[in-house]
Design a protein around this motif. Structure first.
Motif, PDB file in Angstrom:
ATOM      1  N   ALA A   8     -56.429 -23.861  67.795  1.00  0.00           N
ATOM      2  CA  ALA A   8     -55.327 -23.050  68.322  1.00  0.00           C
ATOM      3  C   ALA A   8     -54.978 -23.506  69.734  1.00  0.00           C
TER       4      ALA A   8
ATOM      5  N   ILE B   5     -53.443 -20.006  59.986  1.00  0.00           N
ATOM      6  CA  ILE B   5     -54.532 -19.258  59.355  1.00  0.00           C
ATOM      7  C   ILE B   5     -53.861 -18.527  58.206  1.00  0.00           C
TER       8      ILE B   5
ATOM      9  N   ARG C 176     -61.448 -15.372  57.521  1.00  0.00           N
ATOM     10  CA  ARG C 176     -60.058 -15.416  58.003  1.00  0.00           C
ATOM     11  C   ARG C 176     -59.779 -14.305  59.010  1.00  0.00           C
TER      12      ARG C 176
ATOM     13  N   VAL D  23     -61.856 -22.637  65.440  1.00  0.00           N
ATOM     14  CA  VAL D  23     -60.450 -22.251  65.401  1.00  0.00           C
ATOM     15  C   VAL D  23     -59.876 -22.131  66.806  1.00  0.00           C
TER      16      VAL D  23
ATOM     17  N   THR E 249     -57.579 -25.134  59.591  1.00  0.00           N
ATOM     18  CA  THR E 249     -58.974 -24.687  59.561  1.00  0.00           C
ATOM     19  C   THR E 249     -59.078 -23.205  59.898  1.00  0.00           C
ATOM     20  N   ILE E 250     -60.037 -22.528  59.272  1.00  0.00           N
ATOM     21  CA  ILE E 250     -60.289 -21.124  59.564  1.00  0.00           C
ATOM     22  C   ILE E 250     -61.706 -20.899  60.075  1.00  0.00           C
TER      23      ILE E 250
ATOM     24  N   ASP F 222     -65.974 -24.710  56.956  1.00  0.00           N
ATOM     25  CA  ASP F 222     -66.545 -23.381  57.066  1.00  0.00           C
ATOM     26  C   ASP F 222     -68.049 -23.458  56.784  1.00  0.00           C
TER      27      ASP F 222
ATOM     28  N   ALA G 185     -57.952 -16.736  67.218  1.00  0.00           N
ATOM     29  CA  ALA G 185     -56.781 -17.578  67.469  1.00  0.00           C
ATOM     30  C   ALA G 185     -55.646 -16.795  68.131  1.00  0.00           C
TER      31      ALA G 185
ATOM     32  N   HIS H 149     -50.731 -24.499  63.964  1.00  0.00           N
ATOM     33  CA  HIS H 149     -51.987 -24.135  63.325  1.00  0.00           C
ATOM     34  C   HIS H 149     -51.769 -22.907  62.446  1.00  0.00           C
TER      35      HIS H 149
ATOM     36  N   THR I  14     -61.395 -28.495  56.120  1.00  0.00           N
ATOM     37  CA  THR I  14     -61.549 -27.112  56.610  1.00  0.00           C
ATOM     38  C   THR I  14     -63.034 -26.799  56.571  1.00  0.00           C
TER      39      THR I  14
ATOM     40  N   ALA J 124     -61.182 -15.502  62.242  1.00  0.00           N
ATOM     41  CA  ALA J 124     -60.362 -16.601  62.763  1.00  0.00           C
ATOM     42  C   ALA J 124     -59.062 -16.072  63.354  1.00  0.00           C
TER      43      ALA J 124
END
Lengths: 257, 257, 257
Positions: free
Chosen positions: C62, C29, C79, C58, C52-53, A76, C86, C27, A74, C82
């Motif tokens: 997505a 989040i 988040r 993203v 993944t965020i 970031d 998404a 996917h 992941t 994201a």
């Protein structure tokens, strides 16, 4: 007389014994999904994990670690910064670091970042077929794998139904493991951490990778023999790696050159 | 007649019964490695965990919590901000908060941040020997521990092969536990969460710390008796803490003043 | 002839078979507490998780996913960004996305953000009573639930002792499950991921929600029958969902309209 560079099961047992005796510190910059399982895998093996990614302190943690794992699971902003700082620390000190370019085939920023890290010369790269093809830009075959190893200077551990390890000159193929390994998240990530711990006590990159993948594969095979499914398998592989003894490891290892 | 301030096993059983009856809310600002296991430990105990670290909302979560845990395991910018906000909320409301200065000895920013939090007067501090020595600046012995407790105003829970609890005036030593506790990541972090849950229902800081460490240690001992390794131990301690009954807890507790 | 729109246990078995055959990409989040368990739940079910965020990537993740889960459990800045990116990707492509407004009743920024996401028209919303009342602003009853579904255009899965699913026109009530489900963190979050995977292979929103909750509830019931507590239950439900066969699922499902 045994030559550990040729008797790979004995080599794996020797490396495992060294990990347990020395309890190397392995600093992990890894994804949030994998952190807990990776830390537990390292503890079960006999190593000492640390996992911080804060840019302000990752240099101090890496500076005191015997090996470093960078995993892109992941990706970031904070982890990217931490990966750059920590890989630089290890590079300057000529200490082992291992790259796990998870999902590198799935997004362009990830591919670019993985290539930038690769240019900093990790000692070992552990990946699967899709990740290899995205990162190397070539279809997978023995020659492409060896060429990638020579070009990057890394030992390459390619995992899948069978595992293949090469440093461009030497090759090994490992046939241990369990189909349930693909049904537990972060199993590959934790396996790369096992390789990093092995490299902390075995300076030969190819031998460290082979040893780590044998240990993980045999533990997976033992756990798979009694698991009722992926939940109990994830528990069982930690028990198996913790209990693994030299004779069982050597008897169960299926490795060829 | 039993005096719970002297009969520590009974005290631990009383506190556990109160946690189960009242289901206190424990807000945890803890590291990413520990979050899942800590939440599961609190649920198994009978408490209600929440884990958000977003600075915009941590004040509201802390404001509705019966106790707060701050753990420094992975120290990123967002967690630092959340820790400052949440400890201020608890300080103003005179509600319990507990500090776990994980790895405080490993980096200078971490030591500095832990000392700043300590100045805000947590009710309880739970740490191991290396963390104590880094934070207090003194080698560990009974007098140094008692002095640290008096100076900070906190009850101190020092965990290791044996656990020692002091508030500067009273002392207890707990000899429960299992060697496998050191082989599961976040076990100490989750243990501090157990202490925080106990402090939510027992205002005496020293008694809450003693009760929490007895409960955790007995559950660990029960789980260790049947575990096949660290994987099944981590599962088993959650089952054990959930099933722990008064008689077993009192019979198994090994605690001295 | 069987009509799967009326025979809900058979529908659930059909949907499960499709998930296993197609291995949809889901996917997620989701919050840091839930990531590992959610990924393992999806793998055990037969789906392929990604988590993944990072806002930079993203959209690509997505874009290649068959369904998206957005869970608000730990709501940080990254988040939130994201989730917005998404959900827009899925909205433009008219592909399934599912909202889990965890703890929406606990903080004002969380309520506001959940409502903003709701306005983007998720296909399915999974929540509990407290979350429903905070989000809808109405006390829970059958009419309020149906009204919420009609107003938002989402199928609604309301979970608790019994689960209720409505799209405003159709209703179902599912009585499977185990009390231990409330004692494992992220069980609801992982359940919403199961619904998302079902929606990836079943375009009818209400049917996908019903199928997902039947699968989860039956697996929970099977795991609860042998678990020694919440630790072994969390392991057992992964084994159970992985092993669940058509006949057992149909025999155990307790669902009414």
């Amino acid at each position: 007389m045994r030559d550990p560079s040729r008797d790979l099961p004995s080599l794996a047992a020797d490396v495992l014994a060294r990990v347990r005796a020395r309890a190397p510190r392995v600093h992990c910059i890894t994804n949030a999904v994998a952190q807990n399982f990776t830390a537990n895998m390292l503890l079960a093996l006999g190593a000492i994990p640390s996992m911080t990614i804060a840019p302000e302190e990752v240099a101090e943690f890496a500076g005191r670690a015997d090996a470093l794992l960078i995993n892109l699971g992941t990706l970031d902003a904070e982890r990217r910064a931490a990966a750059e700082i920590a890989s630089a620390v290890m590079g300057e000190a000529a200490r082992p670091w291992v790259l796990d370019p998870v999902f590198v085939e799935r997004s362009a920023p990830r591919t670019a970042f993985a290539r930038a890290l690769l240019a900093k010369r990790p000692h070992i790269v552990r990946l699967n077929r899709a990740e290899f093809e995205a990162l190397s830009g070539a279809p997978l075959n023995d020659e492409a794998l060896a060429d990638f190893a020579r070009r990057t200077g890394a030992a390459v551990g390619l995992t899948g139904e069978a595992d293949h390890v090469t440093d461009g000159a030497r090759r090994a193929r490992i046939d241990n493991g369990s189909p349930l390994m693909a049904k537990v998240t972060a199993m590959g990530c934790a396996g790369t951490a096992v390789i990093a711990a092995c490299h902390a006590v075995e300076s030969d990159r190819w031998q460290a990778t082979v040893a780590g993948l044998i240990v993980l594969g045999v533990a997976g095979e033992l756990a798979g023999a009694t698991a009722a499914g992926p939940g109990s398998f994830a528990v069982g592989i930690l028990d198996a790696i913790h209990a693994l003894d030299r004779d069982t490891l050597i008897a169960k290892a299926r490795v060829a050159r």
